[in-house]
Write a protein that holds these residues in place. Structure first.
Motif, PDB file in Angstrom:
ATOM      1  N   LEU A  57      -7.070  71.485  16.784  1.00 31.26           N
ATOM      2  CA  LEU A  57      -7.548  71.963  18.081  1.00 31.26           C
ATOM      3  C   LEU A  57      -6.521  71.839  19.193  1.00 31.26           C
ATOM      4  O   LEU A  57      -6.518  72.663  20.118  1.00 31.26           O
ATOM      5  CB  LEU A  57      -8.815  71.200  18.490  1.00 31.26           C
ATOM      6  CG  LEU A  57     -10.015  71.283  17.552  1.00 31.26           C
ATOM      7  CD1 LEU A  57     -11.229  70.649  18.190  1.00 31.26           C
ATOM      8  CD2 LEU A  57     -10.302  72.712  17.143  1.00 31.26           C
ATOM      9  N   PHE A  58      -5.669  70.817  19.126  1.00 34.79           N
ATOM     10  CA  PHE A  58      -4.809  70.529  20.262  1.00 34.79           C
ATOM     11  C   PHE A  58      -3.320  70.721  19.984  1.00 34.79           C
ATOM     12  O   PHE A  58      -2.509  70.482  20.869  1.00 34.79           O
ATOM     13  CB  PHE A  58      -5.066  69.094  20.743  1.00 34.79           C
ATOM     14  CG  PHE A  58      -6.469  68.864  21.187  1.00 34.79           C
ATOM     15  CD1 PHE A  58      -6.921  69.347  22.400  1.00 34.79           C
ATOM     16  CD2 PHE A  58      -7.363  68.192  20.371  1.00 34.79           C
ATOM     17  CE1 PHE A  58      -8.227  69.151  22.803  1.00 34.79           C
ATOM     18  CE2 PHE A  58      -8.677  67.993  20.769  1.00 34.79           C
ATOM     19  CZ  PHE A  58      -9.108  68.475  21.992  1.00 34.79           C
ATOM     20  N   VAL A  59      -2.965  71.141  18.775  1.00 36.66           N
ATOM     21  CA  VAL A  59      -1.562  71.442  18.476  1.00 36.66           C
ATOM     22  C   VAL A  59      -1.413  72.895  18.050  1.00 36.66           C
ATOM     23  O   VAL A  59      -0.703  73.675  18.681  1.00 36.66           O
ATOM     24  CB  VAL A  59      -1.003  70.500  17.388  1.00 36.66           C
ATOM     25  CG1 VAL A  59       0.432  70.889  17.030  1.00 36.66           C
ATOM     26  CG2 VAL A  59      -1.035  69.053  17.863  1.00 36.66           C
ATOM     27  N   VAL A  60      -2.087  73.267  16.960  1.00 42.49           N
ATOM     28  CA  VAL A  60      -1.901  74.595  16.381  1.00 42.49           C
ATOM     29  C   VAL A  60      -2.310  75.691  17.351  1.00 42.49           C
ATOM     30  O   VAL A  60      -1.515  76.579  17.698  1.00 42.49           O
ATOM     31  CB  VAL A  60      -2.684  74.711  15.060  1.00 42.49           C
ATOM     32  CG1 VAL A  60      -2.587  76.132  14.514  1.00 42.49           C
ATOM     33  CG2 VAL A  60      -2.160  73.715  14.041  1.00 42.49           C
ATOM     34  N   ILE A  61      -3.554  75.653  17.815  1.00 41.43           N
ATOM     35  CA  ILE A  61      -4.062  76.742  18.655  1.00 41.43           C
ATOM     36  C   ILE A  61      -3.433  76.762  20.044  1.00 41.43           C
ATOM     37  O   ILE A  61      -3.005  77.830  20.517  1.00 41.43           O
ATOM     38  CB  ILE A  61      -5.601  76.674  18.721  1.00 41.43           C
ATOM     39  CG1 ILE A  61      -6.184  76.969  17.330  1.00 41.43           C
ATOM     40  CG2 ILE A  61      -6.147  77.664  19.740  1.00 41.43           C
ATOM     41  CD1 ILE A  61      -7.673  76.848  17.240  1.00 41.43           C
ATOM     42  N   GLN A 318      -0.836  73.737   8.569  1.00 43.89           N
ATOM     43  CA  GLN A 318      -0.609  72.929   9.766  1.00 43.89           C
ATOM     44  C   GLN A 318       0.887  72.699   9.977  1.00 43.89           C
ATOM     45  O   GLN A 318       1.386  72.827  11.098  1.00 43.89           O
ATOM     46  CB  GLN A 318      -1.326  71.593   9.637  1.00 43.89           C
ATOM     47  CG  GLN A 318      -2.839  71.685   9.693  1.00 43.89           C
ATOM     48  CD  GLN A 318      -3.499  70.337   9.510  1.00 43.89           C
ATOM     49  OE1 GLN A 318      -2.895  69.301   9.753  1.00 43.89           O
ATOM     50  NE2 GLN A 318      -4.749  70.333   9.079  1.00 43.89           N
ATOM     51  N   LEU A 319       1.593  72.364   8.902  1.00 45.84           N
ATOM     52  CA  LEU A 319       3.035  72.190   9.008  1.00 45.84           C
ATOM     53  C   LEU A 319       3.734  73.522   9.262  1.00 45.84           C
ATOM     54  O   LEU A 319       4.704  73.594  10.024  1.00 45.84           O
ATOM     55  CB  LEU A 319       3.567  71.540   7.729  1.00 45.84           C
ATOM     56  CG  LEU A 319       5.051  71.164   7.701  1.00 45.84           C
ATOM     57  CD1 LEU A 319       5.382  70.215   8.848  1.00 45.84           C
ATOM     58  CD2 LEU A 319       5.404  70.530   6.370  1.00 45.84           C
ATOM     59  N   GLY A 320       3.228  74.587   8.633  1.00 51.45           N
ATOM     60  CA  GLY A 320       3.802  75.906   8.875  1.00 51.45           C
ATOM     61  C   GLY A 320       3.660  76.344  10.313  1.00 51.45           C
ATOM     62  O   GLY A 320       4.521  77.049  10.853  1.00 51.45           O
TER      63      GLY A 320
END
Length: 419
Positions: A57-61, A318-320
């Motif tokens: 919620l707070f890194v990827v998006i 997530q790493l990608g």
């Protein structure tokens, strides 16, 4: 400087700051846990508990959708800035506040609802800016892969985030105990889809000018995947819920499998189109291209792990997403924005990140995990140094085709590129 453009850049930088802080907190907790150094009191156990929500919620998006849209979408659309600035600032404030609330409360329901409200403000701003550009343009130019990726990712979130909020509200009104992690087990599929759409939009943008591929099949695959996956996921949620009993989990298995199959098939097709388009093209391995290749390699590893072990794609995505984020940052700061940055230091950052990523796919001892975490930390320091020097000098460059060397002249205190 245009106030509207400055406002959009400020909001975009704010979202990237939120993603960076959440990534440092969640990543730090993960490294400590793997190394067996996790304290049993204080903030760190809470961060370990909400590690997945922090990353999703707070890194990827915030990085791939909200941050990049505000920073570079106006330039890609030929606009001065984002529309609806008040709504845009409101979205950033709500997302940042929900992150603080998630850490303080350990990931309870109010944090999810606040995040949903903030993200809806953000994606409505993105979509309104894209649609408004079509209404104002005298001559309608085709959208770039980046614009399509951001538009489709925002549309997916506009449909799926209210569903998540509705499930949360229903459980609150029914008096059920609600935490972030169980519900996000069912929300991982939309996040996976958003990562693929935004990530491949950036990857195709790295070779859009030099590669020999048609954008029409790329757009068709992305659009069809987004539409089919969202329909299947929303139907499954309304029929069976997001999380709950073992029976509900079993009923959701077919839905999750269908979304995962659709995303995987689209990823394979898009990767094949990208490689076919770049196979005979004379493309140099610039820094953004390296990060794009890293994104493809990490996601491909996730496909293999999913097929062999039945899991691994979500963590790989997530790493990608981190690789896609760095790809976008270097692409628009350097090749698209035309600003100088120290490429040797950027290459060192990629080498350290790639080494740490390779180590993470093998079982390591506590010492090995610490070394892997140290490599990631040094890689981040290299990135901060690269961007710090770039913004401190803040000069525009253009590489000469013959000498491949930037020539910059300062006139009246301003940097001017010599042709």
């Amino acid at each position: 400087m245009n106030k509207q453009a400055a406002s959009g850049r400020g909001v975009g930088a704010g979202y990237l700051l939120v993603a960076a802080v959440a990534g440092l907190l969640g990543g730090g907790a993960s490294v400590l846990r793997q190394a067996g150094l996790m304290p049993d009191h204080g903030l760190w156990p809470v961060l370990e508990h909400i590690h997945a929500p922090l990353m999703l919620l707070f890194v990827v998006i915030p990085a791939l959708v909200c941050g990049f849209s505000n920073l570079w979408l106006p330039r890609a659309l030929g606009r001065a800035g984002m529309v609806l600035p008040v709504l845009n600032y409101g979205g950033l404030g709500l997302v940042a506040a929900s992150g603080i609330l998630a850490v303080v409360t350990g990931g309870q329901a109010p944090a999810i609802l606040l995040w949903c409200a903030g993200l809806l403000c953000a994606v409505m701003t993105v979509l309104a800016t894209i649609f408004d550009s079509r209404a104002d343009a005298d001559k309608k130019q085709p959208f770039s892969p980046f614009v399509w990726g951001e538009m489709l990712a925002s549309a997916v979130l506009l449909i799926t985030v209210p569903v998540l909020a509705a499930v949360m509200t229903h459980q609150l009104l029914s008096g059920a105990q609600t935490e972030m992690l169980p519900l996000l087990n069912g929300f991982a599929e939309p996040v996976t889809l958003v990562t693929l759409l935004a990530g491949f939009g950036l990857v195709f943008e790295t070779g859009a000018q030099g590669s020999r591929f048609s954008e029409k099949p790329v757009i068709a695959i992305m659009t069809a995947t987004a539409a089919a996956s969202v329909i299947v996921w929303v139907r499954g949620v309304f029929a069976h819920g997001l999380a709950g009993s073992a029976q509900q989990t079993g009923l959701l298995a077919n839905t999750e499998g269908a979304v995962l199959f659709s995303s995987t098939l689209a990823s394979v097709l898009l990767a094949a189109l990208w490689m076919a388009g770049t196979w005979r093209s004379r493309l140099s391995l610039r820094v953004p291209m390296l990060w794009g290749l890293g994104f493809l390699a990490v996601v491909s590893t996730g496909w293999v792990a999913q097929l062999v072990r039945g899991d691994g794609l979500h963590s790989a995505l997530q790493l990608g997403a981190v690789y896609a984020a760095f790809c976008g940052l270097y692409l628009w700061r350097g090749e698209k924005g035309g600003y100088w940055y120290p490429r040797p230091l950027a290459l060192l950052q990629f080498a350290l990140m790639a080494t740490a990523t390779g180590l993470s796919f093998f079982p390591l001892s506590a010492v090995g995990q610490i070394w892997s975490g140290c490599l990631l930390g040094v890689s981040l320091l290299c990135f901060l140094g690269t961007m710090g020097m770039s913004f401190m000098q803040n000069r525009k460059v253009m590489e000469d085709s013959a000498a491949s060397a930037p020539r910059v002249q300062r006139i009246s205190g301003e940097e001017v590129v010599q042709s």
